[in-house]
Design a protein around this motif. Structure first.
Motif, PDB file in Angstrom:
ATOM      1  N   CYS B  50       0.854  -1.193   0.000  1.00 57.39           N
ATOM      2  CA  CYS B  50       0.000   0.000   0.000  1.00 57.39           C
ATOM      3  C   CYS B  50       0.886   1.238   0.000  1.00 57.39           C
ATOM      4  O   CYS B  50       1.872   1.266   0.719  1.00 57.39           O
ATOM      5  CB  CYS B  50      -0.897  -0.007   1.232  1.00 57.39           C
ATOM      6  SG  CYS B  50      -1.940   1.446   1.381  1.00 57.39           S
ATOM      7  N   PRO B  51       0.562   2.267  -0.766  1.00 61.54           N
ATOM      8  CA  PRO B  51      -0.537   2.388  -1.737  1.00 61.54           C
ATOM      9  C   PRO B  51      -0.248   1.599  -3.029  1.00 61.54           C
ATOM     10  O   PRO B  51       0.863   1.143  -3.259  1.00 61.54           O
ATOM     11  CB  PRO B  51      -0.588   3.883  -2.029  1.00 61.54           C
ATOM     12  CG  PRO B  51       0.480   4.536  -1.253  1.00 61.54           C
ATOM     13  CD  PRO B  51       1.331   3.515  -0.650  1.00 61.54           C
ATOM     14  N   LEU B  52      -1.278   1.515  -3.882  1.00 59.11           N
ATOM     15  CA  LEU B  52      -1.144   0.890  -5.190  1.00 59.11           C
ATOM     16  C   LEU B  52      -0.709   1.959  -6.188  1.00 59.11           C
ATOM     17  O   LEU B  52      -1.073   3.130  -6.044  1.00 59.11           O
ATOM     18  CB  LEU B  52      -2.505   0.351  -5.657  1.00 59.11           C
ATOM     19  CG  LEU B  52      -2.949  -1.029  -5.200  1.00 59.11           C
ATOM     20  CD1 LEU B  52      -3.442  -0.959  -3.775  1.00 59.11           C
ATOM     21  CD2 LEU B  52      -4.053  -1.535  -6.103  1.00 59.11           C
ATOM     22  N   TYR B  53       0.042   1.520  -7.192  1.00 58.51           N
ATOM     23  CA  TYR B  53       0.473   2.425  -8.259  1.00 58.51           C
ATOM     24  C   TYR B  53      -0.248   1.969  -9.518  1.00 58.51           C
ATOM     25  O   TYR B  53      -0.016   0.856  -9.986  1.00 58.51           O
ATOM     26  CB  TYR B  53       1.988   2.311  -8.385  1.00 58.51           C
ATOM     27  CG  TYR B  53       2.632   3.037  -9.548  1.00 58.51           C
ATOM     28  CD1 TYR B  53       2.372   4.377  -9.780  1.00 58.51           C
ATOM     29  CD2 TYR B  53       3.530   2.391 -10.387  1.00 58.51           C
ATOM     30  CE1 TYR B  53       2.988   5.039 -10.825  1.00 58.51           C
ATOM     31  CE2 TYR B  53       4.156   3.041 -11.432  1.00 58.51           C
ATOM     32  CZ  TYR B  53       3.885   4.372 -11.647  1.00 58.51           C
ATOM     33  OH  TYR B  53       4.497   5.036 -12.684  1.00 58.51           O
ATOM     34  N   LEU B  61      -1.635   7.069 -10.945  1.00 56.53           N
ATOM     35  CA  LEU B  61      -2.234   7.411  -9.653  1.00 56.53           C
ATOM     36  C   LEU B  61      -1.727   6.524  -8.535  1.00 56.53           C
ATOM     37  O   LEU B  61      -1.385   5.352  -8.762  1.00 56.53           O
ATOM     38  CB  LEU B  61      -3.760   7.227  -9.721  1.00 56.53           C
ATOM     39  CG  LEU B  61      -4.572   8.105 -10.653  1.00 56.53           C
ATOM     40  CD1 LEU B  61      -6.005   7.623 -10.680  1.00 56.53           C
ATOM     41  CD2 LEU B  61      -4.524   9.552 -10.180  1.00 56.53           C
ATOM     42  N   ALA B  62      -1.691   7.087  -7.321  1.00 59.03           N
ATOM     43  CA  ALA B  62      -1.417   6.303  -6.116  1.00 59.03           C
ATOM     44  C   ALA B  62      -2.731   6.207  -5.357  1.00 59.03           C
ATOM     45  O   ALA B  62      -3.390   7.221  -5.116  1.00 59.03           O
ATOM     46  CB  ALA B  62      -0.372   7.000  -5.270  1.00 59.03           C
ATOM     47  N   ILE B  63      -3.150   4.980  -5.037  1.00 57.81           N
ATOM     48  CA  ILE B  63      -4.426   4.767  -4.336  1.00 57.81           C
ATOM     49  C   ILE B  63      -4.170   3.870  -3.130  1.00 57.81           C
ATOM     50  O   ILE B  63      -3.519   2.831  -3.259  1.00 57.81           O
ATOM     51  CB  ILE B  63      -5.462   4.097  -5.283  1.00 57.81           C
ATOM     52  CG1 ILE B  63      -5.727   4.982  -6.504  1.00 57.81           C
ATOM     53  CG2 ILE B  63      -6.759   3.782  -4.558  1.00 57.81           C
ATOM     54  CD1 ILE B  63      -6.594   4.337  -7.573  1.00 57.81           C
ATOM     55  N   ARG B  64      -4.668   4.270  -1.977  1.00 53.66           N
ATOM     56  CA  ARG B  64      -4.487   3.428  -0.787  1.00 53.66           C
ATOM     57  C   ARG B  64      -5.336   2.169  -0.914  1.00 53.66           C
ATOM     58  O   ARG B  64      -6.422   2.200  -1.502  1.00 53.66           O
ATOM     59  CB  ARG B  64      -4.869   4.197   0.482  1.00 53.66           C
ATOM     60  CG  ARG B  64      -3.744   5.084   0.969  1.00 53.66           C
ATOM     61  CD  ARG B  64      -4.080   5.697   2.308  1.00 53.66           C
ATOM     62  NE  ARG B  64      -3.079   6.692   2.676  1.00 53.66           N
ATOM     63  CZ  ARG B  64      -3.266   7.666   3.548  1.00 53.66           C
ATOM     64  NH1 ARG B  64      -4.443   7.789   4.145  1.00 53.66           N
ATOM     65  NH2 ARG B  64      -2.316   8.513   3.853  1.00 53.66           N
ATOM     66  N   LYS B  66      -7.195   0.600   1.198  1.00 51.54           N
ATOM     67  CA  LYS B  66      -8.558   0.681   1.759  1.00 51.54           C
ATOM     68  C   LYS B  66      -9.524   1.358   0.772  1.00 51.54           C
ATOM     69  O   LYS B  66     -10.709   1.037   0.747  1.00 51.54           O
ATOM     70  CB  LYS B  66      -8.563   1.387   3.120  1.00 51.54           C
ATOM     71  CG  LYS B  66      -8.287   2.865   3.062  1.00 51.54           C
ATOM     72  CD  LYS B  66      -8.583   3.521   4.397  1.00 51.54           C
ATOM     73  CE  LYS B  66      -8.316   5.014   4.367  1.00 51.54           C
ATOM     74  NZ  LYS B  66      -9.016   5.813   3.423  1.00 51.54           N
ATOM     75  N   ASP B  67      -9.013   2.287  -0.040  1.00 49.75           N
ATOM     76  CA  ASP B  67      -9.850   2.931  -1.057  1.00 49.75           C
ATOM     77  C   ASP B  67     -10.027   2.011  -2.269  1.00 49.75           C
ATOM     78  O   ASP B  67     -11.108   1.993  -2.873  1.00 49.75           O
ATOM     79  CB  ASP B  67      -9.254   4.277  -1.487  1.00 49.75           C
ATOM     80  CG  ASP B  67      -9.185   5.256  -0.323  1.00 49.75           C
ATOM     81  OD1 ASP B  67     -10.110   5.233   0.519  1.00 49.75           O
ATOM     82  OD2 ASP B  67      -8.210   6.027  -0.240  1.00 49.75           O
TER      83      ASP B  67
END
Lengths: 656, 74
Positions: B50-53, B61-64, B66-67
């Protein structure tokens, strides 16, 4: 004067365009109640004065952070000082679809607009071409091609202001104002209407973008290839730590050279003035009050300049977003984000530039927490205090036959500072409320060569803001402390003269130093030291240490100079003499040495945690736009320093 | 085909986003130009997963995590 707003998404290149338009004429505008700054500048264009305002970057008019909220508030408030007459909307050709969302929302508010398209060359490399005349025809406002690097097209943008027009998208102007005011009242918590609004807009945006752009399937981009190395979970983290180590070295070592020049320069001017002016309050005020205060401001400029340039370089190149990505998992556990780490690491050199650097944190809660905890990191000004105290109270022994006890204590102090900063963040993240959306999504922009002009402009603006804003407060505090140390009640001064006559016979070698020592003791600050003695006694401190605590309130490194004056050492640089004198000091009440191991540990802990830096206080006030946080921080840090110091003293006494 | 969340997608795989189980995640993604149905490719993760790329609509984008768990698709 006509007000022109530069508005756009983050990473649209709008600040580069603003910099090209305004150069060194930029000013920073602060607005009551918000921590957000807006840069503006007055320029003359075609013999007409115009004001250009750079708005914070936002993705839409449904804000997720304080700076984005300010954009909505200004656009809705016609009476606001920077409510624009015309909008220059900056959109990137790479992400035209997304950037037209905010554009359409602004158009519905009825603003006359010119649309500037940036990064056409980068988009072309990615296989995207934009037909600008077609776009102009479809959106109904003038469209200008811009280059953020060279500044090409910026004059064209201004020329088109007179042709600026407006075309509504999904609502009439009145309906849009009503809709946004309603959302503002509800603090943007009602998300469903926002989703409907966005979906409706995208339908039209999609057809416009399809009509005016051509896309070729591009292979893996340069940015993606570079990212396989730079954001590798382990390799990327090591590169980031390497960069931070480099930054630390730059602030710690490189800045030292110009800092020494500045300090030596001020000493030279001070000595010159002392020789020129006859002895008295005015000469003393000028040299020990005003010049000392000015020196305390100017000396920080090299560190602020180096850190600002480095951070601007990371931002401009697109690397900063990667740094946040790499460290987010670790930092969010403490209520912080990756940008906070840059400030915390910089804080080990100096808290001033580190706190200024928090401006890059867009989440206001995370920014505030970073500002509040950064001074816990052991800065370079603590080093002379630590060195003196460790030399006095910690024996030079080997621990486990390898490690030096003094080095180990120094390392433990740095570690304790960092641990406290992280724990304090964790606590503050639970206490400080936030209305911002708890969703973390970050755009990672394409890598770009930095614009040197923009970097230099950033450095200039940061340094100027520090000198003018924080500098005023530092100067005032320095002069107050000078007055307290220079003046004393008449009866005390008579006593001082008597004492001086008595002791002069035994101290013929350094009469001047003896006079300073006795005068400091009988000054208001000396009296304050004695007055606070009962409060600091539980920590193992006497009144002489009390004086040093008060004088070093403005800057902790003053502790060493005060000790040198109190112990009548001729040269404060000669720490050996100072260490010997301090070690030999006997407490008249107990007949024991004053600086025992428990006292030294207690003092070390006190200096580790206490604020003791007027410049930091001034910068916190400057950055949060209120004394509230600065005072709370001062009280919390001093209170914690007192408790931790007392605990350390008791444990050390028990141990010994 | 079975529905899954973005959090369950392997590196290099392409995920087609259809829906969101959280409105705040939905509006944040939409503001970034991610309107369902949209193809999202997972390019990697930071340390600890975490986060995902990810790459969506030509945007990185970087997304956590949990999102990402609130993004539903195939």
């Amino acid at each position: 004067m006509k007000k022109i707003a530069i508005i756009g998404n983050p990473n649209s290149g709008k600040t580069s365009i603003f910099n090209h338009l305004t150069g060194l004429r930029q000013q920073t505008g602060n607005f009551a109640g918000v921590t957000v700054e807006i840069h503006k500048a007055a320029i003359i264009f075609e013999n007409q004065p115009i004001e250009i305002i750079d708005f914070p970057g936002t993705y839409s008019l449904f804000p997720n952070a304080a700076d984005e909220r300010l954009v909505v508030e200004i656009l809705l408030d016609e009476q606001h000082a920077v409510h624009p007459d015309i909008v220059c909307y900056i959109a990137s050709a790479q992400h035209l679809e997304r950037h037209l969302l905010l554009f359409s929302q602004i158009q519905d508010l009825g603003f006359l607009t010119v649309l500037g398209i940036t990064m056409l060359d980068t988009a072309e490399q990615q296989g995207i071409t934009v037909d600008l005349p077609k776009l102009q025809q479809l959106v109904g406002v003038p469209v200008v091609s811009l280059n953020g690097r060279s500044g090409k097209g910026t004059q064209e943008l201004l020329k088109n202001i007179k042709n600026a027009s407006c075309q509504t998208w999904i609502r009439s102007c009145e309906e849009q104002k009503q809709f946004l005011k309603q959302q503002l009242c509800e603090n943007f918590t009602s998300v469903k209407p926002q989703i409907e609004d966005v979906l409706q807009r995208y339908q039209r945006i999609q057809s416009i973008v399809d009509e005016c752009t051509a896309k070729k399937m591009a292979s893996k981009t340069f940015t993606e290839r570079l990212d396989t190395i730079l954001i590798h979970p382990i390799g990327g983290l090591l590169i980031f730590l390497g960069l931070m180590f480099f930054l630390f070295q730059a602030i710690f070592s490189w800045a030292e050279i110009p800092m020494n020049w500045i300090e030596e320069g001020f000493v030279w001017v001070s000595l010159y003035l002392k020789g020129l002016l006859s002895e008295g309050w005015f000469a003393n005020l000028l040299t020990d009050g005003i010049l000392a205060g000015l020196s305390g401001i100017v000396v920080f400029i090299p560190q602020i300049a180096i850190l600002s340039a480095f951070i601007a370089l990371l931002e401009e190149s697109g690397y900063m977003a990667r740094a946040i990505f790499l460290t987010d998992n670790i930092m969010r556990r403490f209520g912080l984000n990756g940008r906070s780490l840059v400030s915390l690491i910089s804080g080990t050199a100096c808290a001033i530039p580190a706190i200024i650097a928090t401006r890059n944190i867009s989440n206001q809660k995370e920014r505030l927490i970073t500002i509040l905890v950064t001074p816990f990191m052991s800065c370079s000004a603590r080093l002379p205090v630590f060195t003196l105290l460790i030399s006095v109270g910690i024996p030079s022994e080997k621990v486990g036959g390898i490690l030096d006890a003094r080095g180990l204590i120094l390392f433990a102090l740095y570690l304790a500072g960092a641990t406290t900063a992280l724990l304090a963040s964790k606590i503050l993240s639970q206490i400080i409320p936030t209305s911002e959306r708890n969703v973390f999504m970050l755009e990672l922009p394409v890598y770009q060569y930095p614009h040197w002009k923009s970097i230099l402009l950033t450095v200039y603006n940061k340094v100027r803001t520090f000198v003018w804003e924080a500098g005023k407060i530092i100067l005032i505090i320095s002069v107050i402390l000078w007055a307290l140390a220079f003046y004393g009640p008449t009866y005390q001064r008579q006593k001082a003269e008597q004492l001086l006559q008595e002791q002069m016979t035994s101290h013929t070698d350094n009469v001047e130093q003896l006079r300073s020592s006795i005068y400091l003791e009988t000054s208001y600050i000396g009296m304050l030291g004695k007055f606070i003695e009962p409060i600091i006694e539980p920590l193992g401190f006497d009144w002489k240490i009390g004086i040093a605590l008060i004088t070093s309130f403005a800057a902790r490194e003053v502790f060493v100079a005060t000790m040198a004056t109190l112990y009548s050492v001729v040269d404060a640089e000669d720490t050996r003499t100072l260490v010997q004198r301090v070690k030999a000091e006997i407490n008249p009440k107990t007949g024991q040495p004053v600086f025992t191991f428990p006292v030294v540990i207690s003092l070390l802990i006190f200096y580790l945690f206490a604020m003791q830096c007027a410049s930091t206080l001034a910068v916190v006030r400057r950055e949060t736009h209120t004394w509230k946080w600065a005072i709370l921080q001062l009280l919390a840090m001093s209170g914690w320093a007192y408790v931790a110091s007392w605990l350390a003293y008791r444990i050390a006494v028990f141990w010994v | 085909m079975n529905l899954r969340t973005l959090a369950n997608v392997s590196k290099g795989e392409i995920f087609v986003l259809h829906n969101f189980s959280d409105e705040n995640v939905a509006i944040s993604m939409m503001e970034l130009g991610c309107i369902p149905p949209i193809k999202i490719q997972v390019l990697g993760w930071a340390l600890g997963g975490c986060p995902l790329y990810v790459k969506a609509n030509n945007t990185l984008l970087a997304i956590r995590l949990k999102d990402a768990q609130k993004m539903i698709g195939i």
